[in-house]
Write a protein that holds these residues in place. Sequence first.
Motif, PDB file in Angstrom:
ATOM      1  N   PHE A  38       0.874  -1.193   0.066  1.00  0.00           N
ATOM      2  CA  PHE A  38       0.038  -0.034  -0.030  1.00  0.00           C
ATOM      3  C   PHE A  38       0.894   1.066   0.038  1.00  0.00           C
ATOM      4  O   PHE A  38       0.560   2.263  -0.640  1.00  0.00           O
ATOM      5  N   TYR A  39       1.967   1.180   0.964  1.00  0.00           N
ATOM      6  CA  TYR A  39       2.786   2.518   0.782  1.00  0.00           C
ATOM      7  C   TYR A  39       3.533   2.616  -0.746  1.00  0.00           C
ATOM      8  O   TYR A  39       3.528   3.824  -0.822  1.00  0.00           O
ATOM      9  N   LYS A  40       3.686   1.674  -1.275  1.00  0.00           N
ATOM     10  CA  LYS A  40       4.381   1.953  -2.567  1.00  0.00           C
ATOM     11  C   LYS A  40       3.479   2.205  -3.725  1.00  0.00           C
ATOM     12  O   LYS A  40       3.723   3.155  -4.388  1.00  0.00           O
ATOM     13  N   TYR A  41       2.591   1.743  -3.257  1.00  0.00           N
ATOM     14  CA  TYR A  41       1.111   2.253  -4.290  1.00  0.00           C
ATOM     15  C   TYR A  41       0.981   3.648  -3.970  1.00  0.00           C
ATOM     16  O   TYR A  41       0.901   4.701  -4.883  1.00  0.00           O
ATOM     17  N   LEU A  42       1.001   4.202  -2.788  1.00  0.00           N
ATOM     18  CA  LEU A  42       0.696   5.678  -2.377  1.00  0.00           C
ATOM     19  C   LEU A  42       1.913   6.511  -3.155  1.00  0.00           C
ATOM     20  O   LEU A  42       1.600   7.312  -3.645  1.00  0.00           O
ATOM     21  N   VAL A  85      -3.153  16.928  -2.516  1.00  0.00           N
ATOM     22  CA  VAL A  85      -3.814  16.587  -1.502  1.00  0.00           C
ATOM     23  C   VAL A  85      -5.180  16.718  -1.323  1.00  0.00           C
ATOM     24  O   VAL A  85      -6.022  15.892  -0.794  1.00  0.00           O
ATOM     25  N   GLU A  86      -5.821  17.656  -2.126  1.00  0.00           N
ATOM     26  CA  GLU A  86      -7.254  17.869  -2.268  1.00  0.00           C
ATOM     27  C   GLU A  86      -7.685  16.363  -2.870  1.00  0.00           C
ATOM     28  O   GLU A  86      -8.919  16.107  -2.747  1.00  0.00           O
ATOM     29  N   ASP A  87      -7.031  16.180  -4.097  1.00  0.00           N
ATOM     30  CA  ASP A  87      -7.443  15.058  -5.120  1.00  0.00           C
ATOM     31  C   ASP A  87      -7.202  13.910  -4.522  1.00  0.00           C
ATOM     32  O   ASP A  87      -7.950  12.935  -4.322  1.00  0.00           O
ATOM     33  N   LEU A  88      -5.965  13.656  -3.999  1.00  0.00           N
ATOM     34  CA  LEU A  88      -5.523  12.088  -3.899  1.00  0.00           C
ATOM     35  C   LEU A  88      -5.681  12.002  -2.246  1.00  0.00           C
ATOM     36  O   LEU A  88      -5.771  10.973  -1.676  1.00  0.00           O
ATOM     37  N   GLY A  89      -5.890  13.012  -1.373  1.00  0.00           N
ATOM     38  CA  GLY A  89      -6.001  13.008  -0.024  1.00  0.00           C
ATOM     39  C   GLY A  89      -5.166  12.871   0.970  1.00  0.00           C
ATOM     40  O   GLY A  89      -4.993  12.889   2.019  1.00  0.00           O
ATOM     41  N   TYR A  90      -3.459  12.747   0.313  1.00  0.00           N
ATOM     42  CA  TYR A  90      -2.466  12.712   1.005  1.00  0.00           C
ATOM     43  C   TYR A  90      -1.272  13.020   0.489  1.00  0.00           C
ATOM     44  O   TYR A  90      -1.460  13.546  -0.633  1.00  0.00           O
ATOM     45  N   PHE A  91      -0.320  13.110   0.967  1.00  0.00           N
ATOM     46  CA  PHE A  91       1.075  13.742   0.296  1.00  0.00           C
ATOM     47  C   PHE A  91       2.413  13.028   0.788  1.00  0.00           C
ATOM     48  O   PHE A  91       2.339  12.602   1.963  1.00  0.00           O
ATOM     49  N   LEU A  92       3.300  13.043  -0.116  1.00  0.00           N
ATOM     50  CA  LEU A  92       4.472  12.436   0.128  1.00  0.00           C
ATOM     51  C   LEU A  92       5.540  13.287  -0.435  1.00  0.00           C
ATOM     52  O   LEU A  92       5.530  13.791  -1.841  1.00  0.00           O
ATOM     53  N   ARG A 270      -9.845   0.235   4.183  1.00  0.00           N
ATOM     54  CA  ARG A 270      -9.560   1.299   3.873  1.00  0.00           C
ATOM     55  C   ARG A 270      -8.567   1.357   2.841  1.00  0.00           C
ATOM     56  O   ARG A 270      -8.616   1.918   1.937  1.00  0.00           O
ATOM     57  N   MET A 271      -7.290   0.662   3.077  1.00  0.00           N
ATOM     58  CA  MET A 271      -6.197   0.496   2.218  1.00  0.00           C
ATOM     59  C   MET A 271      -7.008  -0.138   0.810  1.00  0.00           C
ATOM     60  O   MET A 271      -6.444   0.156   0.049  1.00  0.00           O
ATOM     61  N   ASN A 272      -7.508  -1.170   0.951  1.00  0.00           N
ATOM     62  CA  ASN A 272      -8.135  -1.941  -0.089  1.00  0.00           C
ATOM     63  C   ASN A 272      -9.203  -0.926  -1.120  1.00  0.00           C
ATOM     64  O   ASN A 272      -8.720  -1.162  -2.235  1.00  0.00           O
ATOM     65  N   MET A 273      -9.766  -0.197  -0.507  1.00  0.00           N
ATOM     66  CA  MET A 273     -10.705   0.893  -1.269  1.00  0.00           C
ATOM     67  C   MET A 273      -9.626   1.842  -2.129  1.00  0.00           C
ATOM     68  O   MET A 273      -9.750   2.064  -3.013  1.00  0.00           O
ATOM     69  N   ILE A 274      -8.676   2.310  -1.381  1.00  0.00           N
ATOM     70  CA  ILE A 274      -7.749   3.419  -2.104  1.00  0.00           C
ATOM     71  C   ILE A 274      -7.021   2.696  -3.233  1.00  0.00           C
ATOM     72  O   ILE A 274      -6.883   3.406  -4.265  1.00  0.00           O
ATOM     73  N   LEU A 275      -6.472   1.461  -2.676  1.00  0.00           N
ATOM     74  CA  LEU A 275      -5.650   0.815  -3.714  1.00  0.00           C
ATOM     75  C   LEU A 275      -6.376   0.379  -4.968  1.00  0.00           C
ATOM     76  O   LEU A 275      -5.745   0.247  -6.128  1.00  0.00           O
ATOM     77  N   HIS A 276      -7.648   0.225  -4.823  1.00  0.00           N
ATOM     78  CA  HIS A 276      -8.602  -0.087  -6.021  1.00  0.00           C
ATOM     79  C   HIS A 276      -8.993   1.291  -6.816  1.00  0.00           C
ATOM     80  O   HIS A 276      -9.741   1.283  -7.447  1.00  0.00           O
ATOM     81  N   GLY A 277      -8.426   2.275  -6.400  1.00  0.00           N
ATOM     82  CA  GLY A 277      -8.677   3.432  -7.294  1.00  0.00           C
ATOM     83  C   GLY A 277      -9.824   4.236  -6.860  1.00  0.00           C
ATOM     84  O   GLY A 277     -10.426   5.140  -7.423  1.00  0.00           O
ATOM     85  N   TYR A 280     -11.119   8.741  -1.737  1.00  0.00           N
ATOM     86  CA  TYR A 280     -11.369   8.711  -0.110  1.00  0.00           C
ATOM     87  C   TYR A 280     -12.699   9.783  -0.282  1.00  0.00           C
ATOM     88  O   TYR A 280     -13.742   9.071   0.705  1.00  0.00           O
ATOM     89  N   SER A 281     -13.016  10.420  -1.009  1.00  0.00           N
ATOM     90  CA  SER A 281     -14.551  11.081  -1.030  1.00  0.00           C
ATOM     91  C   SER A 281     -15.546  10.065  -1.360  1.00  0.00           C
ATOM     92  O   SER A 281     -16.879  10.548  -1.190  1.00  0.00           O
ATOM     93  N   ASN A 282     -15.530   8.972  -1.946  1.00  0.00           N
ATOM     94  CA  ASN A 282     -16.637   8.148  -2.574  1.00  0.00           C
ATOM     95  C   ASN A 282     -16.679   6.848  -1.329  1.00  0.00           C
ATOM     96  O   ASN A 282     -17.317   6.042  -1.972  1.00  0.00           O
ATOM     97  N   PHE A 283     -15.895   6.842  -0.359  1.00  0.00           N
ATOM     98  CA  PHE A 283     -16.078   5.666   0.375  1.00  0.00           C
ATOM     99  C   PHE A 283     -16.366   6.046   1.993  1.00  0.00           C
ATOM    100  O   PHE A 283     -15.479   7.285   2.284  1.00  0.00           O
ATOM    101  N   ASP A 284     -17.115   5.511   2.699  1.00  0.00           N
ATOM    102  CA  ASP A 284     -17.230   5.680   4.213  1.00  0.00           C
ATOM    103  C   ASP A 284     -17.337   4.658   4.829  1.00  0.00           C
ATOM    104  O   ASP A 284     -18.201   3.936   5.116  1.00  0.00           O
ATOM    105  N   ILE A 285     -15.866   4.314   5.412  1.00  0.00           N
ATOM    106  CA  ILE A 285     -15.723   3.096   6.335  1.00  0.00           C
ATOM    107  C   ILE A 285     -15.485   3.348   7.548  1.00  0.00           C
ATOM    108  O   ILE A 285     -14.781   4.419   8.026  1.00  0.00           O
ATOM    109  N   ARG A 286     -16.533   2.826   8.417  1.00  0.00           N
ATOM    110  CA  ARG A 286     -16.215   3.200  10.052  1.00  0.00           C
ATOM    111  C   ARG A 286     -16.171   1.994  10.900  1.00  0.00           C
ATOM    112  O   ARG A 286     -16.209   0.750  10.289  1.00  0.00           O
TER     113      ARG A 286
END
Length: 522
Positions: A38-42, A85-92, A270-277, A280-286
């Motif tokens: 997941f880190y490599k994907y990000l 950051v607004e589009d992907l939701g994170y930064f490196l 949450r990782m699985n969601m992001i990794l499948h493209g 973040y604005s289209n899923f709500d996992i609690r």
Amino acid sequence: MSEDQKRQLQQQLWNIANTLRGKMDADEFRDYILGFIFYKYLSEKIHFTANKILQDSGEDVDYTNVDENSETGKEIVEAIYEEVVEDLGYFLKPSELFSNIAKKGHQKQEGKSNFILAELSKILNNIEQSTLGTNSEDDFEHLFEDLDLTSSKLGKTEDEKNTLISKVLYHLDDIDFNLSDTNADVLGDAYEYLIAQFASGAGKKAGEFYTPQQVSTILSRIVTSRKSQLKSVYDPTCGSGSLLLRVAREAKVSDFYGQEMNRTTYNLARMNMILHGINYSNFDIRQEDTLEKPQHLDKTFDAIVANPPFSAKWSANELHLLDERFSQYGKLAPSSKADFAFIQHMIHHLDENGIMAVVMPHGVLFRGAAELIIRKYLIKEKNYLDAVIGLPANIFFGTSIPTCILIFKKCREADEDILFVDASKEFEKQKNQNVLREEHIDKIVDTYQNREVLEKFSHKATLQEIADNDYNLNIPRYVDTFEEEEEIDIQAVMAEIKELEAKRSQLDLEIEVYFKELGLVF
């Protein structure tokens, strides 16, 4: 990418995962390898996006080579941050990219790998920190908490831990995730493959995070029957999120919702969601107990799919009778078996024109007391139950019991009967597991969609027929699978026995002669 190349990628990742296998249990090395992937994907996602931004702005520089300490470099990093950051939701930052830390760990100094554990831990924390104050903050919070780089299971000494992690990162860095091909979900497929592999080795624990793909496919095809788009899909016991993502293979889904009690599995979802493209604005996992602390009570959904823990315990606190999810039934599911509590919860969330498919143990079909009252209310008063599908035994990890799929609709097209399907014999036996093949899945789904009546396979039971059976839904009451045994010809059998006896007597005489020749007593 061809199917052979996909399989090769999956095998490569599994081989790398096995680098950790000797050190820890399956569910432990799962968390490390999936976290690193997941880190490599990000990293690759940031790298690809940043390079595109730089190219579009006329900058002839690769993001990995940006000098963060120069004034120009600082300006580039700041500009990229503002854009992504607004589009992907994170930064490196460039120095935090997977490839840079993997190369650093592989380099040797005085015969040892560069020490990267502290830096790697800081980078993973920085990914989470980069989301603070943004809309994606909840989706990245504590996402890497299961990657304990100080664990003694990675090695006895700090050098051993560092060497092992450096080796894993280096091998992962060699693999191209092909993120530039936006039409292929190669990495997503590989990630699902790894989750399935870990599930197969996790025994009873597998049920906590994974529904076998064959069952997921049936549920997904049923809730997307004759639909190409869904506004929302919900799984109240979502595990790794694989079932939600399977629905997205059958129809275009706008938004994904889920709840998961286990913290580690929640992170995996949450990782699985992001990794499948999935943005973040289209899923709500609690993360919470679905029955005791539901997180989406104000929402209804187009489609609901679930594989809840079979006959789990729950509080069955009488205060729940004031809860709108349960109050209309007048009874709560017993504390020792929460199956119907999950069904009631999902019914509450089902849109008036929605469809729900849930995997259950067979006990929900015939158990009495409070469960009979709930079952009767759903059928007689509400007429929500659309179909009952019996599945083969031994198709789930961690349990060999036969299960069934219950399908509910609040507005049923065929509301005069309930379809019963007995697919218990539709499987192929493989080693210790039974497997539903594509032809078995097609037969089940087609029978449901067309509401076909097939001899010894399916039956449409009228509501009166079900009432006459006192709302017992046991499948053999409705689908007759009795196979009449071939008649036995007693005279022929007796004649064969006499013939065999005669042959045996003749053999005894011959053996007796041989014994006498040898001077032995027969």
